[in-house]
Design a protein around this motif. Structure first.
Motif, PDB file in Angstrom:
ATOM      1  N   GLY A 193       0.791  -1.220   0.000  1.00  0.00           N
ATOM      2  CA  GLY A 193       0.000   0.000   0.000  1.00  0.00           C
ATOM      3  C   GLY A 193       0.824   1.272   0.000  1.00  0.00           C
ATOM      4  N   SER A 194       2.149   1.148  -0.088  1.00  0.00           N
ATOM      5  CA  SER A 194       3.017   2.327  -0.088  1.00  0.00           C
ATOM      6  C   SER A 194       3.207   2.866  -1.502  1.00  0.00           C
ATOM      7  CB  SER A 194       4.377   1.983   0.523  1.00  0.00           C
ATOM      8  OG  SER A 194       4.993   0.928  -0.190  1.00  0.00           O
ATOM      9  N   ILE A 195       3.530   4.152  -1.591  1.00  0.00           N
ATOM     10  CA  ILE A 195       3.773   4.794  -2.881  1.00  0.00           C
ATOM     11  C   ILE A 195       5.207   4.513  -3.320  1.00  0.00           C
ATOM     12  CG2 ILE A 195       3.822   6.972  -4.139  1.00  0.00           C
ATOM     13  CD1 ILE A 195       1.042   6.117  -3.255  1.00  0.00           C
ATOM     14  N   VAL A 196       5.360   4.076  -4.555  1.00  0.00           N
ATOM     15  CA  VAL A 196       6.683   3.762  -5.109  1.00  0.00           C
ATOM     16  C   VAL A 196       6.880   4.576  -6.377  1.00  0.00           C
ATOM     17  CG1 VAL A 196       8.154   1.963  -6.095  1.00  0.00           C
ATOM     18  CG2 VAL A 196       6.638   1.419  -4.170  1.00  0.00           C
ATOM     19  N   ASN A 197       7.993   5.302  -6.455  1.00  0.00           N
ATOM     20  CA  ASN A 197       8.294   6.030  -7.690  1.00  0.00           C
ATOM     21  C   ASN A 197       9.564   5.486  -8.321  1.00  0.00           C
ATOM     22  OD1 ASN A 197      10.713   7.683  -6.836  1.00  0.00           O
ATOM     23  ND2 ASN A 197       9.225   8.451  -5.351  1.00  0.00           N
ATOM     24  N   ASP A 198       9.768   5.821  -9.572  1.00  0.00           N
ATOM     25  CA  ASP A 198      10.897   5.267 -10.325  1.00  0.00           C
ATOM     26  C   ASP A 198      12.246   5.669  -9.754  1.00  0.00           C
ATOM     27  OD1 ASP A 198      11.818   7.761 -12.480  1.00  0.00           O
ATOM     28  OD2 ASP A 198       9.906   7.893 -11.449  1.00  0.00           O
ATOM     29  N   GLY A 199      12.292   6.779  -9.021  1.00  0.00           N
ATOM     30  CA  GLY A 199      13.563   7.276  -8.499  1.00  0.00           C
ATOM     31  C   GLY A 199      14.265   6.317  -7.553  1.00  0.00           C
ATOM     32  N   ILE A 200      13.502   5.478  -6.854  1.00  0.00           N
ATOM     33  CA  ILE A 200      14.136   4.580  -5.886  1.00  0.00           C
ATOM     34  C   ILE A 200      14.912   3.455  -6.570  1.00  0.00           C
ATOM     35  CG2 ILE A 200      12.285   5.058  -4.236  1.00  0.00           C
ATOM     36  CD1 ILE A 200      11.277   2.225  -4.693  1.00  0.00           C
TER      37      ILE A 200
END
Length: 202
Positions: free
Chosen positions: A56-63
Motif C-alpha cells: 500500500g506504499s507509494i513507489v516512484n521510479d527514483g528509488i
C-alpha cells in the motif's frame, strides 16, 4: 465595368485557382511519398512513474536509480494464463543471472487495478520469485505509464461481466539512469534472455 478591368479580374482569379490546385497536388504528393521514421533517440521510451506496492506504499521510479530495471506489464490473471507463465519465466531469469542479479530489479506492473488490489497482489505474488516487485495504480497513473513506455492496455472479454488484461509481449530493460536500453520478447527462451542480459549488464 471596363473590359481591361474584367480581364485583370479574370487573370487574377485564374492564377489564384491554379495556385490552390498546385498546392493541393504538392500536398498529396508529399503525403504519398512521406514515410514516418522513428526517432533515433531511444530514450523516448520510459519516464517517471508513481505507483502502489502490495503493502500500500507509494513507489516512484527514483528509488530504482543505480539499478537496471527489467519491466513486465500485465496482470495476475490473463488469457491462457500467459501472465503466470511470463512471471514464472521472470523469476527463472533472475535465478540464472546469479551474480548480476543483484544489479537488476525485476518489476511487474499490473494493468488490472480493479482486480489486483494491493492485498490481492501481495497474495498472488507469493507464488513467484520474491525478488519481483509488483506494482499497480489508479486508472490515470496506469494510463500515463502505458504512454511513457509505449505499452498498450488491451482487454479480452471473457463474458459479459469479465474482461482480462492481455499482457505486453516484451520485457523492457531500463538502465541504471532510467533510460531505455532494449526490449526482449517474452516468448524468447529463458537461457537466451539471460545471455542477452549478461551481455548488457556490467
Amino acid at each position: 465595368m471596363p473590359q481591361n478591368q474584367k480581364k485583370s479580374i479574370w487573370i487574377i482569379s485564374f492564377l489564384f485557382i491554379a495556385f490552390i490546385i498546385g498546392m493541393m497536388f504538392l500536398g498529396i504528393k508529399f503525403t504519398a511519398n512521406h514515410t514516418a521514421v522513428a526517432p533515433e533517440n531511444s530514450n523516448i521510451i520510459g519516464g517517471g512513474f508513481q505507483l502502489i506496492s502490495p503493502a500500500g506504499s507509494i513507489v516512484n521510479d527514483g528509488i530504482f536509480r543505480g539499478k537496471w530495471m527489467l519491466m513486465y506489464f500485465g496482470a495476475t490473471r490473463c488469457p491462457h494464463n500467459q501472465c503466470r507463465k511470463d512471471l514464472i519465466k521472470m523469476g527463472e531469469i533472475i535465478n540464472h543471472l546469479e551474480n548480476k542479479a543483484s544489479q537488476l530489479v525485476p518489476i511487474f506492473i499490473s494493468f488490472d487495478s480493479n482486480y489486483d488490489t494491493p492485498s490481492r497482489l501481495m497474495l498472488s505474488m507469493k507464488t513467484y520469485n520474491d525478488k519481483i516487485i509488483a506494482l499497480t495504480g489508479g486508472e490515470l497513473a496506469l494510463r500515463d505509464i502505458s504512454i511513457l513506455y509505449h505499452v498498450s492496455i488491451k482487454k479480452a472479454p471473457i463474458n459479459s461481466d469479465i474482461s482480462l488484461v492481455e499482457p505486453y509481449d516484451q520485457f523492457i530493460l531500463m538502465d541504471p539512469e532510467g533510460k531505455y536500453r532494449t526490449s526482449i520478447q517474452t516468448g524468447t527462451e529463458t537461457h537466451r534472455i539471460v545471455e542477452t542480459l549478461e551481455s548488457i549488464i556490467h
